[in-house]
Design a protein around this motif. Structure first.
Motif, PDB file in Angstrom:
ATOM      1  N   THR A   1       0.871  -1.226  -0.070  1.00  0.00           N
ATOM      2  CA  THR A   1       0.038  -0.169   0.088  1.00  0.00           C
ATOM      3  C   THR A   1       0.874   1.410   0.025  1.00  0.00           C
ATOM      4  OG1 THR A   1      -1.511  -1.287   1.329  1.00  0.00           O
ATOM      5  CG2 THR A   1      -2.129   1.039   0.911  1.00  0.00           C
ATOM      6  N   TYR A   2       2.021   1.233   0.506  1.00  0.00           N
ATOM      7  CA  TYR A   2       2.830   2.371   0.750  1.00  0.00           C
ATOM      8  C   TYR A   2       3.942   2.304  -0.208  1.00  0.00           C
ATOM      9  CZ  TYR A   2      -0.006   2.783   4.658  1.00  0.00           C
ATOM     10  OH  TYR A   2      -1.020   2.921   5.561  1.00  0.00           O
ATOM     11  N   GLU A   3       4.535   3.565  -0.538  1.00  0.00           N
ATOM     12  CA  GLU A   3       5.795   3.686  -1.437  1.00  0.00           C
ATOM     13  C   GLU A   3       6.782   4.504  -0.561  1.00  0.00           C
ATOM     14  OE1 GLU A   3       5.160   5.396  -5.113  1.00  0.00           O
ATOM     15  OE2 GLU A   3       3.946   7.382  -4.376  1.00  0.00           O
ATOM     16  N   GLU A   4       7.851   4.237  -0.623  1.00  0.00           N
ATOM     17  CA  GLU A   4       8.963   5.109   0.106  1.00  0.00           C
ATOM     18  C   GLU A   4       9.242   6.471  -0.375  1.00  0.00           C
ATOM     19  OE1 GLU A   4      12.320   2.905   1.690  1.00  0.00           O
ATOM     20  OE2 GLU A   4      13.441   4.941   2.375  1.00  0.00           O
ATOM     21  N   VAL A   5       9.075   7.595   0.361  1.00  0.00           N
ATOM     22  CA  VAL A   5       9.563   8.630  -0.143  1.00  0.00           C
ATOM     23  C   VAL A   5      11.023   8.753   0.325  1.00  0.00           C
ATOM     24  CG1 VAL A   5       8.892  11.291   0.093  1.00  0.00           C
ATOM     25  CG2 VAL A   5       7.210   9.572   0.043  1.00  0.00           C
ATOM     26  N   ARG A   6      11.486   8.819   1.602  1.00  0.00           N
ATOM     27  CA  ARG A   6      12.606   9.045   1.908  1.00  0.00           C
ATOM     28  C   ARG A   6      12.751   8.437   3.418  1.00  0.00           C
ATOM     29  NH1 ARG A   6      12.831  13.437   5.471  1.00  0.00           N
ATOM     30  NH2 ARG A   6      11.152  14.814   5.090  1.00  0.00           N
ATOM     31  N   SER A   7      14.196   8.218   3.805  1.00  0.00           N
ATOM     32  CA  SER A   7      14.419   7.827   5.149  1.00  0.00           C
ATOM     33  C   SER A   7      14.223   8.888   6.183  1.00  0.00           C
ATOM     34  CB  SER A   7      15.597   7.191   5.346  1.00  0.00           C
ATOM     35  OG  SER A   7      15.975   6.728   6.515  1.00  0.00           O
ATOM     36  N   ILE A   8      13.736   8.863   7.330  1.00  0.00           N
ATOM     37  CA  ILE A   8      13.516  10.005   8.319  1.00  0.00           C
ATOM     38  C   ILE A   8      14.507   9.992   9.314  1.00  0.00           C
ATOM     39  CG2 ILE A   8      12.053  11.583   9.575  1.00  0.00           C
ATOM     40  CD1 ILE A   8       9.751  10.091   8.501  1.00  0.00           C
ATOM     41  N   GLY A   9      14.769   8.893  10.016  1.00  0.00           N
ATOM     42  CA  GLY A   9      15.415   8.931  11.071  1.00  0.00           C
ATOM     43  C   GLY A   9      15.746   7.399  11.563  1.00  0.00           C
ATOM     44  N   LEU A  10      16.985   7.457  12.195  1.00  0.00           N
ATOM     45  CA  LEU A  10      17.019   6.173  12.786  1.00  0.00           C
ATOM     46  C   LEU A  10      16.845   6.054  14.486  1.00  0.00           C
ATOM     47  CD1 LEU A  10      18.505   3.561  12.149  1.00  0.00           C
ATOM     48  CD2 LEU A  10      20.624   4.370  12.583  1.00  0.00           C
ATOM     49  N   GLY A  11      16.138   4.953  15.063  1.00  0.00           N
ATOM     50  CA  GLY A  11      16.069   5.027  16.440  1.00  0.00           C
ATOM     51  C   GLY A  11      16.753   3.988  17.013  1.00  0.00           C
ATOM     52  N   ASN A  12      16.568   3.767  18.385  1.00  0.00           N
ATOM     53  CA  ASN A  12      17.313   2.597  19.159  1.00  0.00           C
ATOM     54  C   ASN A  12      16.659   1.157  18.631  1.00  0.00           C
ATOM     55  OD1 ASN A  12      18.892   3.601  21.127  1.00  0.00           O
ATOM     56  ND2 ASN A  12      17.139   4.821  21.534  1.00  0.00           N
ATOM     57  N   PHE A  13      15.544   1.226  18.066  1.00  0.00           N
ATOM     58  CA  PHE A  13      14.908  -0.209  17.564  1.00  0.00           C
ATOM     59  C   PHE A  13      14.820  -0.120  16.165  1.00  0.00           C
ATOM     60  CE2 PHE A  13      13.297   0.924  22.018  1.00  0.00           C
ATOM     61  CZ  PHE A  13      14.010   0.046  22.621  1.00  0.00           C
ATOM     62  N   GLY A  14      14.733   0.736  15.665  1.00  0.00           N
ATOM     63  CA  GLY A  14      14.425   0.500  14.128  1.00  0.00           C
ATOM     64  C   GLY A  14      14.692   1.728  13.356  1.00  0.00           C
ATOM     65  N   VAL A  15      14.133   1.596  11.928  1.00  0.00           N
ATOM     66  CA  VAL A  15      14.450   3.011  11.023  1.00  0.00           C
ATOM     67  C   VAL A  15      12.980   3.623  11.098  1.00  0.00           C
ATOM     68  CG1 VAL A  15      14.857   3.658   8.718  1.00  0.00           C
ATOM     69  CG2 VAL A  15      16.285   1.811   9.912  1.00  0.00           C
ATOM     70  N   THR A  16      12.777   4.802  10.869  1.00  0.00           N
ATOM     71  CA  THR A  16      11.528   5.476  10.349  1.00  0.00           C
ATOM     72  C   THR A  16      11.767   5.997   8.879  1.00  0.00           C
ATOM     73  OG1 THR A  16      11.112   5.995  12.665  1.00  0.00           O
ATOM     74  CG2 THR A  16       9.814   7.114  10.981  1.00  0.00           C
ATOM     75  N   ARG A  17      10.484   5.796   8.227  1.00  0.00           N
ATOM     76  CA  ARG A  17      10.878   6.197   6.745  1.00  0.00           C
ATOM     77  C   ARG A  17       9.409   7.243   6.710  1.00  0.00           C
ATOM     78  NH1 ARG A  17      12.581   0.872   6.527  1.00  0.00           N
ATOM     79  NH2 ARG A  17      14.642   0.813   5.679  1.00  0.00           N
ATOM     80  N   LEU A  18       9.562   8.015   5.662  1.00  0.00           N
ATOM     81  CA  LEU A  18       8.368   8.750   5.165  1.00  0.00           C
ATOM     82  C   LEU A  18       7.944   8.107   3.996  1.00  0.00           C
ATOM     83  CD1 LEU A  18       6.546  11.478   5.125  1.00  0.00           C
ATOM     84  CD2 LEU A  18       8.280  12.633   3.482  1.00  0.00           C
ATOM     85  N   MET A  19       6.368   7.750   4.205  1.00  0.00           N
ATOM     86  CA  MET A  19       6.017   6.875   3.094  1.00  0.00           C
ATOM     87  C   MET A  19       4.689   7.472   2.556  1.00  0.00           C
ATOM     88  SD  MET A  19       7.191   3.059   4.110  1.00  0.00           S
ATOM     89  CE  MET A  19       7.324   2.352   2.480  1.00  0.00           C
ATOM     90  N   ARG A  20       4.198   7.180   1.330  1.00  0.00           N
ATOM     91  CA  ARG A  20       3.102   7.693   0.751  1.00  0.00           C
ATOM     92  C   ARG A  20       2.124   6.461   0.439  1.00  0.00           C
ATOM     93  NH1 ARG A  20       5.002  10.109  -3.410  1.00  0.00           N
ATOM     94  NH2 ARG A  20       5.179  11.995  -2.510  1.00  0.00           N
ATOM     95  N   ASN A  21       1.012   6.624   0.928  1.00  0.00           N
ATOM     96  CA  ASN A  21      -0.044   5.808   0.506  1.00  0.00           C
ATOM     97  C   ASN A  21      -0.467   5.949  -1.128  1.00  0.00           C
ATOM     98  OD1 ASN A  21      -2.734   4.676   0.139  1.00  0.00           O
ATOM     99  ND2 ASN A  21      -2.917   4.572   2.372  1.00  0.00           N
ATOM    100  N   ARG A  22      -0.241   4.793  -1.639  1.00  0.00           N
ATOM    101  CA  ARG A  22      -0.434   4.902  -3.213  1.00  0.00           C
ATOM    102  C   ARG A  22      -1.901   5.108  -3.492  1.00  0.00           C
ATOM    103  NH1 ARG A  22       4.098   2.027  -5.163  1.00  0.00           N
ATOM    104  NH2 ARG A  22       5.041   0.699  -3.742  1.00  0.00           N
TER     105      ARG A  22
END
Ligand SMILES: Nc1ncnc2c1ncn2[C@@H]1O[C@H](COP(=O)(O)OP(=O)(O)OP(=O)(O)O)[C@@H](O)[C@H]1O
Length: 143
Positions: free
Chosen positions: A3-24
């Motif tokens: 359902t989602y396409e990646e726009v860009r990576s936003i940041g790195l946390g202690n447990f994982g990666v957060t990405r900006l994504m767009r609902n197709r």
């Protein structure tokens, strides 16, 4: 996750990666936090994230990751803003303090928890209540 396409990576946390994504389908921008499952199990860090973010709109389990879809906060980091300006005016400090207290109040209202710092509002181990780390029930009123 199709359902989602990646726009860009936003940041790195202690447990994982957060990405900006767009609902197709809708074009809506969301933040998607992905946490490795480790041996294909939901491990303790993933479990903690679920507790912290249980008001999130969607959680998706892939073979390798847990993906949590949350509202995209486009305003950047409060921490960076404080560092950039060196100091806040009283009006600006009052505005953000009100926002923070409203957020804490909302979390308590949702029987949720918040132990964090201006950089973020979720999950850093040093700011997590001991009960959460021990996977015990957390009672904000007692704490
Ligand atoms: N909903 C969101 N909207 C916009 N940016 C976000 C969002 N959630 C996270 N981010 C960005 O991604 C970065 C990493 O977020 P993440 O929640 O993984 O880690 P953290 O909050 O910095 O630390 P922790 O791992 O302790 O939770 C954040 O610092 C922030 O810059």
């Amino acid at each position: 996750m199709d359902t989602y396409e990646e726009v860009r990576s936003i940041g790195l946390g202690n447990f994982g990666v957060t990405r900006l994504m767009r609902n197709r389908d809708t074009g809506e921008l969301v933040a998607v936090k992905t946490i490795p499952r480790g041996n294909h199990r939901i491990n303790k860090s993933a479990y903690r994230e679920i507790i912290n973010q249980r008001s999130s709109t969607t959680a998706i389990l892939t073979h390798t990751h847990l993906a949590i879809v949350i509202e995209y906060a486009s305003g950047g980091e409060l921490f960076d803003r404080i560092v950039d300006l060196e100091r806040f005016s009283e009006d600006e400090a009052r505005y953000f303090f009100q926002q923070l207290t409203w957020g804490v109040s909302y979390c308590h209202h949702m029987s949720s928890m918040l132990h964090s710092r201006p950089k973020s509002a979720v999950g850093t181990p040093a700011y997590i209540a001991p009960e959460i780390l021990n996977l015990q029930e957390y009672d904000g009123k007692v704490s």
